[in-house]
Design a protein around this motif. Structure first.
Motif, short mmCIF file in Angstrom:
data_model
loop_
_atom_site.label_atom_id
_atom_site.label_comp_id
_atom_site.label_asym_id
_atom_site.label_seq_id
_atom_site.Cartn_x
_atom_site.Cartn_y
_atom_site.Cartn_z
N LYS A 110 0.81 -1.22 0.00
CA LYS A 110 0.00 0.00 0.00
C LYS A 110 0.85 1.28 0.00
O LYS A 110 0.40 2.32 -0.45
N ALA A 111 2.05 1.20 0.56
CA ALA A 111 2.92 2.39 0.61
C ALA A 111 4.33 2.01 0.19
O ALA A 111 4.86 0.99 0.64
N LEU A 112 4.91 2.82 -0.67
CA LEU A 112 6.30 2.62 -1.12
C LEU A 112 7.12 3.82 -0.69
O LEU A 112 6.77 4.96 -1.01
N ILE A 113 8.20 3.55 0.03
CA ILE A 113 9.14 4.61 0.43
C ILE A 113 10.45 4.34 -0.28
O ILE A 113 11.12 3.34 -0.03
N LEU A 114 10.81 5.22 -1.19
CA LEU A 114 12.02 5.06 -2.00
C LEU A 114 13.10 5.98 -1.45
O LEU A 114 12.90 7.19 -1.31
N THR A 115 14.25 5.41 -1.14
CA THR A 115 15.33 6.16 -0.49
C THR A 115 16.67 5.76 -1.10
O THR A 115 16.80 4.63 -1.61
N PRO A 116 17.68 6.63 -1.11
CA PRO A 116 18.88 6.37 -1.90
C PRO A 116 19.87 5.35 -1.35
O PRO A 116 20.59 4.72 -2.13
N THR A 117 19.97 5.19 -0.04
CA THR A 117 21.02 4.32 0.49
C THR A 117 20.47 3.23 1.40
O THR A 117 19.38 3.34 1.96
N ARG A 118 21.28 2.18 1.55
CA ARG A 118 20.91 1.06 2.42
C ARG A 118 20.74 1.53 3.86
O ARG A 118 19.82 1.11 4.56
N GLU A 119 21.66 2.41 4.29
CA GLU A 119 21.60 2.89 5.68
C GLU A 119 20.29 3.63 5.96
O GLU A 119 19.66 3.44 7.00
N LEU A 120 19.90 4.48 5.01
CA LEU A 120 18.65 5.22 5.18
C LEU A 120 17.45 4.28 5.17
O LEU A 120 16.51 4.44 5.95
N ALA A 121 17.48 3.28 4.28
CA ALA A 121 16.38 2.33 4.21
C ALA A 121 16.22 1.59 5.53
O ALA A 121 15.09 1.43 6.03
N ILE A 122 17.32 1.15 6.10
CA ILE A 122 17.27 0.44 7.39
C ILE A 122 16.77 1.36 8.49
O ILE A 122 15.96 0.97 9.35
N GLN A 123 17.23 2.61 8.47
CA GLN A 123 16.80 3.59 9.47
C GLN A 123 15.29 3.81 9.39
O GLN A 123 14.60 3.85 10.43
#
Length: 382
Positions: free
Chosen positions: A77-90
């Motif tokens: 239902k929701a997609l959050i697209l972020t540039p780095t692995r660290e940010l994604a994990i955070q």
């Protein structure tokens, strides 16, 4: 304003209380009501302003209410697209912290590791997907992921996507999203290409800007040491042993330099680790956990970590090398002084870096105070 005034559902309000959060940051206070109303949002916010919670909290609440109201079917239902692995994990950690009582499921995917565990997790179903562009496109091509049910799309750190060469991949992802959706667009700076991208994917957005673009947090105390390149190797351990207490994040311009700085510090009896793009994902996560726990006192990082490291109560950032892109200075020192806390940013500057310093001071519209009282001051060209 308090979080109570934002009319949050009980599970999220309780989770915030458990973490000791009572007052939203400006970006949270302005963004959460907008997102809860279902409006598109254009957020201009530098790192360290509490941006992740500004979109994670209302997304969790929106999906919770949607599910409870019966407007629900399997699918992301929701997609959050972020540039780095660290940010994604955070971001995934934040969803876990705020949404623990909601029953809303979330998964994170990123490259640099085997896709098999991620695929297995996705097959069990998820409501929120946090992803980096490359791995997302890969799993979309494998038909593991469908975006047809997306109701909310978040593009996080859009300018960083541009810097890292991901804009083409971002456009591919956007092309697969349903036309009818809510879009939340966040960027610390708004260069022309990013502004154009925002215009093309947002519908009548509410604009939220909590700090001037490319400004440094007022809570960060900045200082500058003029020191020639060979003496940097001596100045750093001197400061760590005599002037600085606690954990320190040190920035190097190169991967090789980061490794060398960490080795030098270890020789001086200071626990240090390097983190950069040549390290495996597991090694990077291990180094980050050691730093968070205090097992490692100093983490030496390249700019891949400039926006992807979220350390609570990190007081010191040291620019061992000044960045040649002035905006990077803002992102680096934004690792400290987060969400209203105080912090200190120390920068070393050798003769060859004077031009970088001029560009930085022009961007931030202030002169960084110079520290002259140190053992290596006489060897630097003023």
């Amino acid at each position: 304003m308090s979080f109570e005034q934002l009319h949050l559902i009980a599970p999220i309000a309780d989770a915030l209380k458990k973490k000791g959060y009572t007052q939203p940051t400006p970006i949270q206070a302005q963004s959460i009501p907008v997102v809860l109303r279902g409006k598109d949002l254009l957020g201009c916010a530098q790192t360290g302003t509490g941006k992740t919670a500004a979109f994670a909290i209302p997304i969790l609440q929106t999906l919770f209410l949607m599910k409870r109201g019966g407007d629900w079917n399997p699918g992301i239902k929701a997609l959050i697209l972020t540039p780095t692995r660290e940010l994604a994990i955070q971001i995934n950690d934040s969803c876990k912290a705020y949404g623990q009582g909601t029953g809303i499921r979330h998964e994170v995917i990123f490259g640099g590791v085997s896709a098999v565990p991620q695929i297995q997790a996705l097959k069990k179903g998820t409501d929120i997907l946090i992803a980096t562009p490359g791995r997302l496109l890969d799993l979309m091509q494998q038909k593991v992921i469908s975006l047809k049910d997306i109701k909310i799309f978040v593009l996080d750190e859009a300018d960083r996507m541009l810097d890292m060469g991901f804009i083409h991949d971002v456009r591919k992802v956007i092309a697969q999203l349903p036309a009818k959706r809510q879009t939340l667009f966040f960027s610390a700076t708004m260069p022309a290409e990013i502004s154009g991208l925002a215009d093309s994917i947002l519908t009548d957005p509410i604009k939220v800007s909590v700090t001037p673009v490319s400004s440094t947090a007022e809570t960060v105390e900045q200082s500058l040491y003029f020191v020639e390149k060979p003496e940097k190797r001596q100045l750093l351990p001197y400061l760590l042993k005599n002037k600085i207490q606690g954990r320190v994040l040190v920035f190097s311009r190169t991967k090789h330099g980061a490794d060398k700085i960490a080795k030098d510090l270890i020789k001086h009896g200071i626990k240090a680790e390097a983190i950069h793009g040549n390290k495996s994902q597991n090694a990077r996560q291990r180094a980050l956990e050691n730093f968070k726990s205090g097992a490692t006192r100093v983490m030496v990082a390249t700019d891949i970590a400039a926006r992807g490291i979220d350390i609570q109560e990190l007081e010191y950032v040291i620019n061992y090398d000044l960045p040649n892109v002035p905006e990077t200075y803002v992102h680096r020192i934004g690792r400290t002084g987060r969400a209203g806390a105080s912090g200190r940013a120390i920068s070393f500057c050798d003769t060859e870096e004077r031009e970088f310093l001029r560009d930085i001071q022009k961007l931030i519209k202030r002169t960084v105070p110079v520290v002259k009282d140190h053992p290596f001051a006489g060897r630097a060209v003023a």
